[in-house]
Design a protein around this motif. Structure first.
Motif, PDB file in Angstrom:
ATOM      1  N   ILE A   7     120.668  53.412 -14.801  1.00 56.03           N
ATOM      2  CA  ILE A   7     119.359  53.907 -14.388  1.00 56.03           C
ATOM      3  C   ILE A   7     119.516  54.414 -12.952  1.00 56.03           C
ATOM      4  O   ILE A   7     119.572  53.630 -12.005  1.00 56.03           O
ATOM      5  CB  ILE A   7     118.269  52.814 -14.506  1.00 56.03           C
ATOM      6  CG1 ILE A   7     118.271  52.202 -15.907  1.00 56.03           C
ATOM      7  CG2 ILE A   7     116.895  53.396 -14.167  1.00 56.03           C
ATOM      8  CD1 ILE A   7     117.353  51.000 -16.075  1.00 56.03           C
ATOM      9  N   GLY A  34     112.716  55.167 -13.374  1.00 55.54           N
ATOM     10  CA  GLY A  34     112.495  53.763 -13.680  1.00 55.54           C
ATOM     11  C   GLY A  34     111.740  53.498 -14.974  1.00 55.54           C
ATOM     12  O   GLY A  34     112.129  52.630 -15.763  1.00 55.54           O
ATOM     13  N   LYS A  35     110.670  54.250 -15.224  1.00 51.81           N
ATOM     14  CA  LYS A  35     109.871  54.020 -16.433  1.00 51.81           C
ATOM     15  C   LYS A  35     110.693  54.264 -17.693  1.00 51.81           C
ATOM     16  O   LYS A  35     110.641  53.486 -18.643  1.00 51.81           O
ATOM     17  CB  LYS A  35     108.621  54.906 -16.436  1.00 51.81           C
ATOM     18  CG  LYS A  35     107.526  54.407 -15.533  1.00 51.81           C
ATOM     19  CD  LYS A  35     106.267  55.233 -15.684  1.00 51.81           C
ATOM     20  CE  LYS A  35     105.180  54.701 -14.770  1.00 51.81           C
ATOM     21  NZ  LYS A  35     103.943  55.478 -14.842  1.00 51.81           N
ATOM     22  N   GLY A  37     113.892  54.070 -17.935  1.00 57.26           N
ATOM     23  CA  GLY A  37     114.876  52.992 -17.998  1.00 57.26           C
ATOM     24  C   GLY A  37     114.319  51.742 -18.651  1.00 57.26           C
ATOM     25  O   GLY A  37     114.955  51.148 -19.528  1.00 57.26           O
ATOM     26  N   VAL A  38     113.121  51.343 -18.247  1.00 56.96           N
ATOM     27  CA  VAL A  38     112.482  50.159 -18.843  1.00 56.96           C
ATOM     28  C   VAL A  38     112.284  50.370 -20.337  1.00 56.96           C
ATOM     29  O   VAL A  38     112.610  49.496 -21.153  1.00 56.96           O
ATOM     30  CB  VAL A  38     111.134  49.839 -18.149  1.00 56.96           C
ATOM     31  CG1 VAL A  38     110.349  48.791 -18.934  1.00 56.96           C
ATOM     32  CG2 VAL A  38     111.367  49.378 -16.720  1.00 56.96           C
ATOM     33  N   LEU A  51     121.575  49.574 -12.056  1.00 57.20           N
ATOM     34  CA  LEU A  51     120.249  49.983 -11.623  1.00 57.20           C
ATOM     35  C   LEU A  51     120.205  50.352 -10.144  1.00 57.20           C
ATOM     36  O   LEU A  51     120.600  49.558  -9.288  1.00 57.20           O
ATOM     37  CB  LEU A  51     119.289  48.808 -11.898  1.00 57.20           C
ATOM     38  CG  LEU A  51     117.844  48.895 -11.505  1.00 57.20           C
ATOM     39  CD1 LEU A  51     117.139  50.048 -12.185  1.00 57.20           C
ATOM     40  CD2 LEU A  51     117.143  47.575 -11.854  1.00 57.20           C
ATOM     41  N   MET A  58     109.144  54.514 -10.939  1.00 55.87           N
ATOM     42  CA  MET A  58     109.060  53.072 -10.738  1.00 55.87           C
ATOM     43  C   MET A  58     110.339  52.661 -10.008  1.00 55.87           C
ATOM     44  O   MET A  58     111.429  53.016 -10.443  1.00 55.87           O
ATOM     45  CB  MET A  58     108.965  52.379 -12.100  1.00 55.87           C
ATOM     46  CG  MET A  58     108.977  50.868 -12.065  1.00 55.87           C
ATOM     47  SD  MET A  58     109.077  50.122 -13.723  1.00 55.87           S
ATOM     48  CE  MET A  58     107.422  50.339 -14.309  1.00 55.87           C
ATOM     49  N   GLY A  60     113.514  50.403  -8.536  1.00 58.96           N
ATOM     50  CA  GLY A  60     114.434  49.520  -9.239  1.00 58.96           C
ATOM     51  C   GLY A  60     114.053  48.054  -9.207  1.00 58.96           C
ATOM     52  O   GLY A  60     114.320  47.319 -10.158  1.00 58.96           O
ATOM     53  N   ASP A  62     110.993  46.867  -9.291  1.00 60.07           N
ATOM     54  CA  ASP A  62     109.963  46.714 -10.322  1.00 60.07           C
ATOM     55  C   ASP A  62     110.562  46.857 -11.720  1.00 60.07           C
ATOM     56  O   ASP A  62     110.149  46.159 -12.652  1.00 60.07           O
ATOM     57  CB  ASP A  62     108.834  47.723 -10.112  1.00 60.07           C
ATOM     58  CG  ASP A  62     108.011  47.409  -8.864  1.00 60.07           C
ATOM     59  OD1 ASP A  62     107.993  46.237  -8.433  1.00 60.07           O
ATOM     60  OD2 ASP A  62     107.393  48.341  -8.319  1.00 60.07           O
ATOM     61  N   VAL A  63     111.544  47.756 -11.865  1.00 60.60           N
ATOM     62  CA  VAL A  63     112.233  47.904 -13.155  1.00 60.60           C
ATOM     63  C   VAL A  63     112.885  46.578 -13.533  1.00 60.60           C
ATOM     64  O   VAL A  63     112.746  46.100 -14.655  1.00 60.60           O
ATOM     65  CB  VAL A  63     113.304  49.031 -13.084  1.00 60.60           C
ATOM     66  CG1 VAL A  63     114.192  49.010 -14.326  1.00 60.60           C
ATOM     67  CG2 VAL A  63     112.636  50.389 -12.932  1.00 60.60           C
ATOM     68  N   CYS A  64     113.571  45.972 -12.585  1.00 64.04           N
ATOM     69  CA  CYS A  64     114.244  44.699 -12.836  1.00 64.04           C
ATOM     70  C   CYS A  64     113.239  43.625 -13.262  1.00 64.04           C
ATOM     71  O   CYS A  64     113.462  42.904 -14.238  1.00 64.04           O
ATOM     72  CB  CYS A  64     114.997  44.264 -11.580  1.00 64.04           C
ATOM     73  SG  CYS A  64     116.013  42.797 -11.796  1.00 64.04           S
ATOM     74  N   GLU A  66     110.323  44.058 -14.660  1.00 64.14           N
ATOM     75  CA  GLU A  66     109.816  44.396 -16.001  1.00 64.14           C
ATOM     76  C   GLU A  66     110.821  44.003 -17.082  1.00 64.14           C
ATOM     77  O   GLU A  66     110.454  43.445 -18.113  1.00 64.14           O
ATOM     78  CB  GLU A  66     109.502  45.891 -16.104  1.00 64.14           C
ATOM     79  CG  GLU A  66     108.197  46.300 -15.496  1.00 64.14           C
ATOM     80  CD  GLU A  66     107.001  45.612 -16.146  1.00 64.14           C
ATOM     81  OE1 GLU A  66     106.852  45.665 -17.389  1.00 64.14           O
ATOM     82  OE2 GLU A  66     106.203  45.004 -15.410  1.00 64.14           O
TER      83      GLU A  66
END
Length: 129
Positions: A7, A34-35, A37-38, A51, A58, A60, A62-64, A66
């Motif tokens: 990502i 990010g979105k 990726g999630v 990441l 988004m 990284g 916040d991605v993590c 999520e």
């Protein structure tokens, strides 16, 4: 073949990492924000997440967070230019398993990937990786 999602929004970094990891026998999927990726992590079974922190849509961290809501087991390696100790702590506290600062030596990235995959494999299955 181990499946890794990268990502990362920098196309030059993506092509470099993707080519190198494919040459090392990994299957690489890419998300440029990010979105996405999630969504990809939630809809597929990846063995590892690489990441970046500074991402469109988004970040990284916040991605993590999520990803950790639905997947506690997939290893997450932060790969980012943010090398201050505070950033490293934030990355690890958000659910990351390892943190590598850009610029990096590719041999070190491969060693960390192997280490995280070995740890995941030993923690979830019996046998060799």
């Amino acid at each position: 073949m181990k499946k890794i999602i990268l990502i990362e929004d920098e196309t030059s970094v993506v092509s470099f990492i993707k080519k190198g990891l494919q040459e090392n026998g990994y299957e690489i999927s890419v998300a440029f924000d990010g979105k996405t990726g999630v969504q990809m992590v939630e809809s597929s079974d990846f063995d590892l997440v690489i990441l970046d922190i500074m991402l469109p849509e988004m970040n990284g961290l916040d991605v993590c967070k999520e990803i950790r809501k639905t997947n506690q087991h997939v290893p997450i390696l932060f790969l980012t230019a943010l090398g201050a100790s505070e950033n490293i702590v934030l990355g690890l506290e958000s659910g990351g398993d390892d943190y590598l600062v850009k610029p990096f030596k590719f041999i070190e990235l491969v060693a960390r990937v192997k280490s995280l995959l070995r740890r995941k494999h030993n923690g979830s299955k019996s046998g060799n990786s």
